[in-house]
Design a protein around this motif. Structure first.
Motif, PDB file in Angstrom:
ATOM      1  N   LEU A 234       0.826  -1.208   0.000  1.00  0.00           N
ATOM      2  CA  LEU A 234       0.000   0.000   0.000  1.00  0.00           C
ATOM      3  C   LEU A 234       0.861   1.260   0.000  1.00  0.00           C
ATOM      4  O   LEU A 234       0.563   2.216  -0.719  1.00  0.00           O
ATOM      5  CB  LEU A 234      -0.928   0.018   1.205  1.00  0.00           C
ATOM      6  CG  LEU A 234      -2.076  -0.995   1.200  1.00  0.00           C
ATOM      7  CD1 LEU A 234      -2.863  -0.898   2.502  1.00  0.00           C
ATOM      8  CD2 LEU A 234      -2.976  -0.804   0.008  1.00  0.00           C
ATOM      9  N   THR A 235       1.932   1.277   0.786  1.00  0.00           N
ATOM     10  CA  THR A 235       2.769   2.476   0.834  1.00  0.00           C
ATOM     11  C   THR A 235       3.542   2.657  -0.469  1.00  0.00           C
ATOM     12  O   THR A 235       3.780   3.784  -0.895  1.00  0.00           O
ATOM     13  CB  THR A 235       3.709   2.471   2.050  1.00  0.00           C
ATOM     14  OG1 THR A 235       4.465   1.259   2.069  1.00  0.00           O
ATOM     15  CG2 THR A 235       2.917   2.599   3.347  1.00  0.00           C
ATOM     16  N   THR A 236       3.918   1.555  -1.121  1.00  0.00           N
ATOM     17  CA  THR A 236       4.544   1.656  -2.438  1.00  0.00           C
ATOM     18  C   THR A 236       3.551   2.246  -3.441  1.00  0.00           C
ATOM     19  O   THR A 236       3.905   3.128  -4.226  1.00  0.00           O
ATOM     20  CB  THR A 236       5.035   0.274  -2.921  1.00  0.00           C
ATOM     21  OG1 THR A 236       6.005  -0.217  -1.991  1.00  0.00           O
ATOM     22  CG2 THR A 236       5.629   0.351  -4.315  1.00  0.00           C
ATOM     23  N   LEU A 237       2.316   1.768  -3.400  1.00  0.00           N
ATOM     24  CA  LEU A 237       1.273   2.292  -4.284  1.00  0.00           C
ATOM     25  C   LEU A 237       1.028   3.776  -4.013  1.00  0.00           C
ATOM     26  O   LEU A 237       0.802   4.558  -4.939  1.00  0.00           O
ATOM     27  CB  LEU A 237      -0.021   1.505  -4.098  1.00  0.00           C
ATOM     28  CG  LEU A 237      -1.241   1.960  -4.875  1.00  0.00           C
ATOM     29  CD1 LEU A 237      -0.981   1.934  -6.381  1.00  0.00           C
ATOM     30  CD2 LEU A 237      -2.429   1.071  -4.544  1.00  0.00           C
ATOM     31  N   GLN A 238       1.118   4.175  -2.756  1.00  0.00           N
ATOM     32  CA  GLN A 238       0.864   5.569  -2.377  1.00  0.00           C
ATOM     33  C   GLN A 238       1.791   6.533  -3.130  1.00  0.00           C
ATOM     34  O   GLN A 238       1.401   7.648  -3.457  1.00  0.00           O
ATOM     35  CB  GLN A 238       1.032   5.739  -0.871  1.00  0.00           C
ATOM     36  CG  GLN A 238       0.551   7.052  -0.337  1.00  0.00           C
ATOM     37  CD  GLN A 238       0.621   7.087   1.192  1.00  0.00           C
ATOM     38  OE1 GLN A 238       1.528   6.526   1.794  1.00  0.00           O
ATOM     39  NE2 GLN A 238      -0.359   7.704   1.799  1.00  0.00           N
TER      40      GLN A 238
END
Length: 135
Positions: free
Chosen positions: A125-129
């Motif tokens: 999720l943080t990579t996608l962010q």
């Protein structure tokens, strides 16, 4: 002209796209993969990420997905997404909400196995962010 295939992206709420495509890049659970016409049959889980579709008319579309499954056949590809959004209309609030919920669930993890899975999901999720507009 390159061969085309039928691509459909379905979320629980609606059909996001159903069109002839030249290529589709999917966020597979083991890494990104590109699907083209006459691809070998394959089923894969998806991680949270961006799906990029090159349509038969040359246009490109991008979608944000939060996991799901891809069913790939030589003449088509169907993605059943846990949740999906048109990238151009995505404001990031849903992503921020999911990150906070995953962090809260991680704090309550009852075992190493559950904690590991939540750490991996938070990482995705943080990579996608980093690739979507801020909330």
């Amino acid at each position: 002209m390159a061969d085309t295939f039928k691509f459909e992206l379905v979320s629980p709420e609606r059909l996001l796209v159903s069109a002839e495509a030249v290529a589709v890049v999917l966020p597979g659970s083991e890494g990104e993969m590109t699907v083209m016409a006459k691809h070998a049959p394959l089923m894969s889980t998806l991680r949270p990420g961006v799906i990029t579709v090159e349509l038969a008319d040359g246009q490109k579309q991008s979608f944000i997905v939060f996991g799901g499954f891809a069913d790939i056949l030589p003449d088509g590809c169907t993605v059943l997404a846990e949740a999906g959004y048109d990238r151009a209309a995505f404001d990031g609030a849903e992503l921020a909400r999911r990150i906070e919920a995953a962090r809260a669930e991680r704090e309550q993890a009852s075992g190493d196995d559950q904690a590991f899975k939540l750490d991996e999901y938070l990482s995705q999720l943080t990579t996608l962010q980093g690739s979507v507009p801020p909330a």
